[in-house]
Every structure is written in structure tokens, then in C-alpha cells.
Design a protein around this motif. Structure first.
Motif, PDB file in Angstrom:
ATOM      1  N   THR A  33       0.915  -1.128  -0.025  1.00 23.83           N
ATOM      2  CA  THR A  33       0.185  -0.141   0.135  1.00 23.83           C
ATOM      3  C   THR A  33       0.846   1.318  -0.019  1.00 23.83           C
ATOM      4  OG1 THR A  33      -1.595  -0.971   1.447  1.00 23.83           O
ATOM      5  CG2 THR A  33      -1.770   1.112   1.217  1.00 23.83           C
ATOM      6  N   VAL A  34       2.093   1.028   0.734  1.00 25.55           N
ATOM      7  CA  VAL A  34       3.031   2.060   0.731  1.00 25.55           C
ATOM      8  C   VAL A  34       4.318   1.744   0.193  1.00 25.55           C
ATOM      9  CG1 VAL A  34       4.311   3.752   2.426  1.00 25.55           C
ATOM     10  CG2 VAL A  34       1.752   3.153   2.724  1.00 25.55           C
ATOM     11  N   ALA A  35       4.942   2.494  -0.678  1.00 28.83           N
ATOM     12  CA  ALA A  35       6.384   2.021  -1.099  1.00 28.83           C
ATOM     13  C   ALA A  35       7.265   1.902  -0.017  1.00 28.83           C
ATOM     14  CB  ALA A  35       6.722   3.360  -2.101  1.00 28.83           C
ATOM     15  N   ASP A  36       8.066   1.113  -0.142  1.00 30.57           N
ATOM     16  CA  ASP A  36       9.028   0.477   0.791  1.00 30.57           C
ATOM     17  C   ASP A  36       9.785   1.880   1.380  1.00 30.57           C
ATOM     18  OD1 ASP A  36       8.283  -1.866   0.995  1.00 30.57           O
ATOM     19  OD2 ASP A  36       9.931  -2.893   0.050  1.00 30.57           O
ATOM     20  N   ARG A  37      10.163   2.598   0.407  1.00 33.69           N
ATOM     21  CA  ARG A  37      11.066   4.004   0.685  1.00 33.69           C
ATOM     22  C   ARG A  37      10.242   4.850   1.658  1.00 33.69           C
ATOM     23  NH1 ARG A  37      10.366   6.803  -4.988  1.00 33.69           N
ATOM     24  NH2 ARG A  37       8.330   7.341  -4.667  1.00 33.69           N
ATOM     25  N   ASP A  38       9.008   4.850   1.623  1.00 30.01           N
ATOM     26  CA  ASP A  38       8.261   5.802   2.402  1.00 30.01           C
ATOM     27  C   ASP A  38       7.719   5.100   3.755  1.00 30.01           C
ATOM     28  OD1 ASP A  38       8.076   7.540   0.553  1.00 30.01           O
ATOM     29  OD2 ASP A  38       6.493   6.776  -0.767  1.00 30.01           O
ATOM     30  N   MET A  43       3.596   3.711  11.314  1.00 27.22           N
ATOM     31  CA  MET A  43       3.174   4.399  10.105  1.00 27.22           C
ATOM     32  C   MET A  43       1.801   5.261  10.425  1.00 27.22           C
ATOM     33  SD  MET A  43       3.951   4.373   6.991  1.00 27.22           S
ATOM     34  CE  MET A  43       3.473   5.836   5.902  1.00 27.22           C
ATOM     35  N   LEU A  44       0.929   4.975  11.298  1.00 31.29           N
ATOM     36  CA  LEU A  44      -0.429   5.514  11.440  1.00 31.29           C
ATOM     37  C   LEU A  44      -0.424   6.577  12.585  1.00 31.29           C
ATOM     38  CD1 LEU A  44      -3.055   2.641  10.636  1.00 31.29           C
ATOM     39  CD2 LEU A  44      -2.044   4.203   9.161  1.00 31.29           C
ATOM     40  N   ASP A  45       0.821   6.395  13.494  1.00 30.02           N
ATOM     41  CA  ASP A  45       0.587   7.295  14.485  1.00 30.02           C
ATOM     42  C   ASP A  45       1.303   8.599  14.075  1.00 30.02           C
ATOM     43  OD1 ASP A  45      -0.256   5.628  16.019  1.00 30.02           O
ATOM     44  OD2 ASP A  45       1.241   5.047  17.259  1.00 30.02           O
ATOM     45  N   LYS A  58      -4.971   8.843  18.604  1.00 28.57           N
ATOM     46  CA  LYS A  58      -6.198   9.217  17.890  1.00 28.57           C
ATOM     47  C   LYS A  58      -6.431   7.636  16.932  1.00 28.57           C
ATOM     48  CE  LYS A  58      -8.290  12.443  16.711  1.00 28.57           C
ATOM     49  NZ  LYS A  58      -9.836  12.621  17.294  1.00 28.57           N
ATOM     50  N   ALA A  59      -7.717   7.057  16.618  1.00 27.21           N
ATOM     51  CA  ALA A  59      -7.697   5.891  15.861  1.00 27.21           C
ATOM     52  C   ALA A  59      -7.667   6.433  14.679  1.00 27.21           C
ATOM     53  CB  ALA A  59      -9.344   5.479  16.076  1.00 27.21           C
ATOM     54  N   GLN A  60      -6.792   5.785  13.625  1.00 27.75           N
ATOM     55  CA  GLN A  60      -6.500   6.107  12.250  1.00 27.75           C
ATOM     56  C   GLN A  60      -6.893   5.043  11.290  1.00 27.75           C
ATOM     57  OE1 GLN A  60      -5.169   8.792  11.483  1.00 27.75           O
ATOM     58  NE2 GLN A  60      -4.101   9.575  13.382  1.00 27.75           N
ATOM     59  N   THR A  61      -7.266   5.480  10.011  1.00 25.70           N
ATOM     60  CA  THR A  61      -7.689   4.434   9.207  1.00 25.70           C
ATOM     61  C   THR A  61      -7.052   4.576   7.974  1.00 25.70           C
ATOM     62  OG1 THR A  61      -9.251   4.673   7.552  1.00 25.70           O
ATOM     63  CG2 THR A  61      -9.703   6.052   9.507  1.00 25.70           C
ATOM     64  N   VAL A  62      -6.853   3.431   7.091  1.00 27.27           N
ATOM     65  CA  VAL A  62      -6.331   3.242   5.901  1.00 27.27           C
ATOM     66  C   VAL A  62      -6.905   2.182   5.097  1.00 27.27           C
ATOM     67  CG1 VAL A  62      -4.704   1.435   6.839  1.00 27.27           C
ATOM     68  CG2 VAL A  62      -4.022   2.615   4.907  1.00 27.27           C
ATOM     69  N   ARG A  63      -6.823   2.393   3.718  1.00 28.06           N
ATOM     70  CA  ARG A  63      -7.628   1.293   2.888  1.00 28.06           C
ATOM     71  C   ARG A  63      -6.261   0.462   1.998  1.00 28.06           C
ATOM     72  NH1 ARG A  63     -12.336   2.912  -0.861  1.00 28.06           N
ATOM     73  NH2 ARG A  63     -12.108   1.664  -2.463  1.00 28.06           N
ATOM     74  N   ILE A  64      -6.719  -0.851   2.166  1.00 34.00           N
ATOM     75  CA  ILE A  64      -5.517  -1.573   1.475  1.00 34.00           C
ATOM     76  C   ILE A  64      -6.202  -2.477   0.584  1.00 34.00           C
ATOM     77  CG2 ILE A  64      -4.095  -3.789   2.358  1.00 34.00           C
ATOM     78  CD1 ILE A  64      -4.049  -2.643   5.106  1.00 34.00           C
ATOM     79  N   ASN A  65      -5.491  -2.731  -0.537  1.00 33.53           N
ATOM     80  CA  ASN A  65      -6.001  -3.673  -1.548  1.00 33.53           C
ATOM     81  C   ASN A  65      -5.198  -4.855  -1.528  1.00 33.53           C
ATOM     82  OD1 ASN A  65      -6.754  -0.983  -2.267  1.00 33.53           O
ATOM     83  ND2 ASN A  65      -7.167  -1.533  -4.670  1.00 33.53           N
ATOM     84  N   PRO A 245      -2.252   5.372   3.142  1.00 32.53           N
ATOM     85  CA  PRO A 245      -2.408   6.598   4.383  1.00 32.53           C
ATOM     86  C   PRO A 245      -2.689   7.721   3.941  1.00 32.53           C
ATOM     87  CG  PRO A 245      -0.752   4.958   5.144  1.00 32.53           C
ATOM     88  CD  PRO A 245      -1.130   4.493   3.783  1.00 32.53           C
ATOM     89  N   GLN A 246      -1.905   8.199   2.850  1.00 28.20           N
ATOM     90  CA  GLN A 246      -2.097   9.707   2.316  1.00 28.20           C
ATOM     91  C   GLN A 246      -3.574   9.796   1.794  1.00 28.20           C
ATOM     92  OE1 GLN A 246       0.471   7.562   1.049  1.00 28.20           O
ATOM     93  NE2 GLN A 246       2.074   8.376   2.351  1.00 28.20           N
ATOM     94  N   MET A 247      -4.094  10.968   1.823  1.00 31.77           N
ATOM     95  CA  MET A 247      -5.263  11.178   1.270  1.00 31.77           C
ATOM     96  C   MET A 247      -5.316  11.124  -0.338  1.00 31.77           C
ATOM     97  SD  MET A 247      -6.227  14.540   3.207  1.00 31.77           S
ATOM     98  CE  MET A 247      -7.616  14.682   4.148  1.00 31.77           C
ATOM     99  N   THR A 248      -6.289  10.338  -0.805  1.00 32.02           N
ATOM    100  CA  THR A 248      -6.352   9.901  -2.261  1.00 32.02           C
ATOM    101  C   THR A 248      -7.872  10.366  -2.690  1.00 32.02           C
ATOM    102  OG1 THR A 248      -4.753   8.234  -1.823  1.00 32.02           O
ATOM    103  CG2 THR A 248      -5.978   8.399  -4.069  1.00 32.02           C
ATOM    104  N   GLU A 249      -7.925  11.197  -3.513  1.00 31.96           N
ATOM    105  CA  GLU A 249      -9.206  11.584  -3.780  1.00 31.96           C
ATOM    106  C   GLU A 249      -9.725  10.579  -4.779  1.00 31.96           C
ATOM    107  OE1 GLU A 249     -10.524  15.838  -4.819  1.00 31.96           O
ATOM    108  OE2 GLU A 249      -8.628  16.394  -3.987  1.00 31.96           O
TER     109      GLU A 249
END
Length: 599
Positions: A33-38, A43-45, A58-65, A245-249
């Protein structure tokens, strides 16, 4: 567009430090979901304090394919929740937005108090729960014992619990498969009117308020007008997106999906958590069952050390309140400390986090007064008022009785420290309700007064058990007790920042300890200063701080004794007059130190 059967919404719940955020990191990493270099740890804190203390706030959310073993494409929406008792409301509301949970248990430590509390949130929300045993790479791991413990204490079948090491990545593939095969898909009707649940909201200085939503029915598209059911306000949707985790429109959110929307909303107060969002025209009228708003349980005063910084403090508190719906504040003044705010928190950790954020993000030095809880005062004329600050206590002749908040505390502790824990709870006026064993650990349930717990109970518990006990509590209501207000008088003037509510039986010991401490903390003046602890008009403890004296008889050598006497009498009269008009300076440190009582 993803079909409903290929969406899975789940949260990760666990006790503090059992590896929720690390597991989330591995799930994000292994699905690319996130490139290894990033990639970075936790990650979510995103907040500094979260990274520094190593806790999630804070509860954080992420979308995973994810592409499953059968070749099907799935969309997984993950919410990483906090583990600490003060942020339990974050957990409970995240639970309502998803259908299943991964229960992470540390295979070296087993089930802890907070594990129980968070699992009960999940069970209340009707979740499918998949147990995951973490940290199996450690030599102390004992999966069979912990699986048995999960079955005994929680009552969930743990025979097929997934064994993982979130640090090294063992078992992550099995976890993803279990999410797809064992957790249910969301339900929802694409053609019904829009019904979306507002899960969370926070303020962004560029976009205004960002609203995290879970679509139950219908479809939400960019550019539509939506309405909030709780306050009937309407807004034009500017952008819709998901967190990767970044905002994607994206263009639209369908049923069962989690995402965010922005609509040029100025204030977080306009977006009530648990609210229902629908279309302005042809919308639904029946609201989703909302969450109970978070009730603050601990109150304390925040004052700037430098009175000139009051306006800056007001700005910073208002900005923090934008992001944190559970934090309440109102202005107050104190004779000793000047202008400040009376703030409400969910617990002491919440208080510390807010205080740290104000000091760090806005560079303001703060004084915090003694934390206190809300008391119910039953007056003789039958009315009931709430007391937030002991300094505002009404005249005792008009009061019939006082009630204080009680909590039900669950403590899990190794057998050898049980005696110390029972003694600590008895000292804090606790009533034992239950004592059971799970393996070699005892589970104690106590009914305790909140004002005894709020101050330093957790620290004391950790020190008597060498850090092995875990503790969780919930409010159970109010009960009458013999409570009195103890005032501290310095030079016959009451100091309102030091007044506290104490139990009548403890008042004398507490008062004596307090005045002895203040005697060491207040510097000497030119006149003697009495320091007293009083209940109503009765003084229960007193110390006298002696005066600094100048030797006025030094210039007299020989001669008549009456000369010396005359000078001493003159000095005595001067000191008496001085004491009448003299102002005692109490240093800032004295307030905080005096309140840290070691019982």
C-alpha cells in the motif's frame, strides 16, 4: 467499483503495547500500500506525542488492496485503535463503523485488563472476532497457554488463533487470508437514499474540517449537497477520498466503504460524531443510532505562569478543542493564579496529553491545579447541583448530602502481589466485589470512588506490583459519602487553588501532611506566617513559618536593659502591623508539589 462481497471493514484491538500499530504497519507493507522507501515505524501514529510516548491516541484508518490466494481482489478498510483506557471512546466509536475485529494478544503476557475492555466494545458492536497471538518470535512466548486463557477469560474459541510476529512479518499472509475468509462483508443498498455515519472529524488548516464517514446505504458523489440530521445544516461536498495512508481523492463512495469528505465546514463542533449524513433532497429521515457523547470525568484548572499569555492560552485551547471533541473548557478566575480555564478530561493520561500539546505546540508554560471530579450536591430544599471545583462549595448549612462518582475497576495482577493490591484498594475506600483466577493471575473487581483513583492510584498500583498489574475502569454512578471540603489558609487567607474534597475520616491526616509540605515550600518572610488546614470554621492542622529577624539590639552595648526592651517592643509592633498588611508570595512550584500526596 468494488462489489460489497469483496469489501472487509475491520479494526485492530488490544491492550497497550501488545503490537496493534506494528501489525498495522506489516499489513500495509506486505500489500505494498505504501512504497518501501516511504515506510516508517508506527506508520499510522502521526502526532509527535504519539511517536514519542509510543502510544496511539487518535484512531487512524487506511484502505488496503489485497489479492487473495483464490485470485480475487479485495478492499480492506483497517482502523487502528488506541489501547489506553482514557481513549476508550475512540475505540467504541470506531467499532460501530466496521463489522469485525482482530483481537491482538501478546503471547508472552497473555490477556490484560484493557484487552477485556476493548473486546467487550467489539462484542457490544456485534463483531466477528479473530484472535491473533503476537510476538511469537520472543523466547518467552507460550501460545497454548495464552490461547487457553483467551477461552477461559473472554470465552472466544482460540483453537485456530493466528500466530504472528508483527515485528519480523511471520504469519502476516495468514492474517490477511483470515480477514477475507472469517470476517463478514458489509451490507448495504446502493439504490436506497444516502445514509452515512460520521465516524470522526478533525481540523485541517487548508481544507477546513475533514469528516471521516462510513456509508451504510446509497452513494455519495463529489459536488452533491448533503445534510447533517442532528442540526439540519447543509453543505456542498468539495472532495471525497480514501486514506492510503495519504489522502487520495476518488469520485464516489458506495455502501460499505469508509472514506473522507470535505465541505468547507469551519468548525469541528458542527460535525457531531455519530451523526447521520444524507442528501439534502430525497434524503433519509431516520437517523442511525448515535454514540453517547464522551463524558469528561476529571476536571482541573489550567493557568498560564505568565498572566500576559492568557489570550494565547485561549487561542491554543480553542484550536485543540477543534480536534478533540471529548475535551471541554470554560473560563475561571482564581485569587492566587489569576485568569485561566477549567477543563474537563476523560482521565489523567488525556489531561497529560492535552497539557503537553499546549506546552509544546504553543509554547505556553502552564500551572495545573489539583484534578477533581464532579460531585452531586443535594441541597435541603430538594435541588441538585453539580460541583466541578471545590472552591465553589456552597454553605454547608444549606447542604443535605453529597454524592461522589464511583467506578468499577478491574485489575489483573500476578498472584504474589495480590496482597499489596488489595491493601491499596482498601486504603482508597474500595469495596471488593469479585476475585477470580485465570491461571496464575488474579482478576480483582473493586468498587472505588473516582476521586481516590484520579490522582495517583495508577502510579501507586504500578509501583506496588513492579509494573505487572493492568488496570481498567468504567463509571457506575453516584453514591452518598461523608465528604467535606478542606481549605488551606495561608496568613489567614484561603488559597482556593489548594482546596480539595476529602473523606471526613481522612481529613486530619491529609491536612497535616499538606501544611507540613507547604511549610517547606513557602519561603520565609519578614513576619511569621501561620499555615492552616480547616474544615468549615474548624482548624484541623497548623504549622507556623517563623519570621526572618534583624538583630535590632546589636548597637546597644552595656547600659540599661530597658533600652533593649524598648527596641524589641518597637520591632514586635512593626512585625504585627506588617503581618496585617503583608502579602505572602506562594511560588508556583508549591501548588503542584503540595498536591502530589504520597499516601
Amino acid at each position: 467499483m468494488t462489489p460489497l462481497s469483496h469489501i472487509r471493514n475491520f479494526s485492530i484491538v488490544a491492550h497497550i503495547d501488545h503490537g496493534k500499530s506494528t501489525l498495522a504497519d506489516r499489513l500495509i507493507q506486505s500489500t505494498h500500500t505504501v512504497a518501501d522507501r516511504d515506510m516508517k515505524e508506527q506508520m499510522l501514529d502521526s502526532m509527535d506525542i504519539e511517536r514519542e510516548r509510543g502510544i496511539t491516541i487518535k484512531a487512524q484508518t487506511v484502505r488496503i488492496n489485497y489479492t487473495a490466494k483464490d485470485g480475487e481482489e479485495y478492499v480492506l478498510n483497517l482502523i487502528d485503535t488506541p489501547g489506553h483506557v482514557d481513549f476508550a471512546y475512540e475505540v467504541s466509536r470506531s467499532m460501530r463503523a466496521v463489522e469485525g475485529s482482530l483481537l491482538v494478544v501478546d503471547s508472552t503476557q497473555g490477556v490484560e485488563a484493557q484487552t477485556l475492555a476493548n473486546v467487550y466494545h467489539a462484542i457490544e458492536a456485534d463483531h466477528e472476532i479473530v484472535p491473533v497471538l503476537n510476538k511469537i518470535d520472543l523466547p518467552a512466548a507460550d501460545c497454548d497457554r495464552v490461547a487457553e486463557q483467551i477461552e477461559d477469560v473472554i470465552g472466544i474459541d482460540a483453537t485456530e488463533a493466528i500466530q504472528v510476529s508483527a515485528k519480523t512479518g511471520i504469519g502476516i499472509e495468514d492474517t490477511l487470508e483470515a480477514i477475507v475468509t472469517k470476517l463478514p462483508a458489509p451490507t448495504g443498498d446502493r439504490d436506497a437514499p444516502l445514509k452515512a455515519m460520521l465516524v470522526d472529524s478533525w481540523y485541517d488548516s487548508y481544507l477546513g474540517v475533514i469528516v471521516l464517514v462510513r456509508i451504510m446505504d446509497g452513494v455519495l458523489k463529489k459536488g452533491e449537497r448533503v445534510r447533517m440530521l442532528s442540526n439540519n445544516s447543509t453543505h456542498h461536498v468539495d472532495r471525497i477520498g480514501v486514506f492510503r495512508p495519504q489522502m487520495t481523492e476518488i469520485d464516489e463512495l458506495g455502501p460499505g466503504e469508509l472514506g473522507f469528505l470535505t465541505a468547507s465546514i469551519k468548525q469541528v463542533r458542527d460535525t457531531r460524531v455519530g451523526d447521520t449524513i444524507t442528501h439534502e433532497k430525497k434524503g433519509t429521515t431516520d437517523a442511525l443510532p448515535g454514540f453517547k457523547p464522551a463524558q469528561p470525568v476529571v476536571f482541573c484548572g489550567l493557568f498560564p505562569v505568565d498572566a500576559a499569555e492568557f489570550e494565547d492560552l485561549r487561542d491554543s485551547i480553542e484550536k485543540l478543542a477543534l480536534n478533540d471533541a471529548s475535551f471541554s473548557f470554560e473560563m475561571e478566575t482564581s485569587a492566587a493564579l489569576g485568569f485561566g480555564f477549567r477543563c474537563g478530561f476523560l482521565g489523567l493520561l488525556h489531561l497529560e496529553v492535552i497539557r503537553d500539546r499546549i506546552e509544546r505546540e504553543y509554547n505556553i508554560d502552564l500551572i495545573t491545579t489539583a484534578p477533581s471530579v464532579i460531585y452531586d450536591i443535594h441541597m435541603k430544599d430538594g435541588t441538585v447541583t453539580q460541583l466541578h471545583n471545590p472552591a465553589d462549595m456552597p454553605d454547608m448549612t444549606l447542604v443535605d448530602h453529597l454524592q461522589e462518582p464511583r467506578i468499577k475497576a478491574t485489575i489483573l495482577v500476578p498472584d504474589e502481589y495480590l496482597g499489596d493490591v488489595l491493601k491499596l484498594c482498601q486504603d482508597r475506600r474500595g469495596i471488593q466485589e469479585d476475585l477470580t483466577y485465570a491461571g496464575s493471575r488474579a482478576m480483582v473487581v473493586y468498587d472505588l470512588p473516582l476521586n481516590e483513583v484520579v490522582f495517583d492510584f495508577y502510579d501507586r498500583l504500578k509501583s506496588v506490583t513492579k509494573g505487572y498489574a493492568s488496570f481498567d475502569y468504567q463509571m457506575i454512578g453516584y453514591r452518598q459519602d461523608a465528604l467535606v471540603k478542606m481549605s488551606i489558609l495561608v496568613n489567614d487567607e484561603p488559597v482556593d487553588a489548594l482546596s480539595t474534597m476529602v473523606h471526613r475520616d481522612r481529613a486530619e491526616a491529609r491536612g497535616r501532611a499538606m501544611v507540613e509540605k507547604l511549610k517547606d515550600l513557602i519561603p520565609r518572610h519578614m513576619f511569621k506566617i501561620p499555615i492552616q488546614a480547616a474544615i468549615g470554621g474548624k482548624v484541623i492542622a497548623r504549622e507556623t513559618l517563623s519570621a526572618m529577624r534583624k538583630d535590632v539590639t546589636a548597637k546597644c552595648y552595656g547600659g540599661d536593659a530597658t533600652r533593649k526592651k524598648k527596641l524589641l517592643e518597637k520591632q514586635k509592633a512593626g512585625k504585627k502591623k506588617m503581618r496585617q498588611f503583608g502579602k505572602v508570595d506562594i511560588p508556583q512550584e508549591a501548588f503542584i508539589s503540595a498536591l502530589k500526596m504520597d499516601s
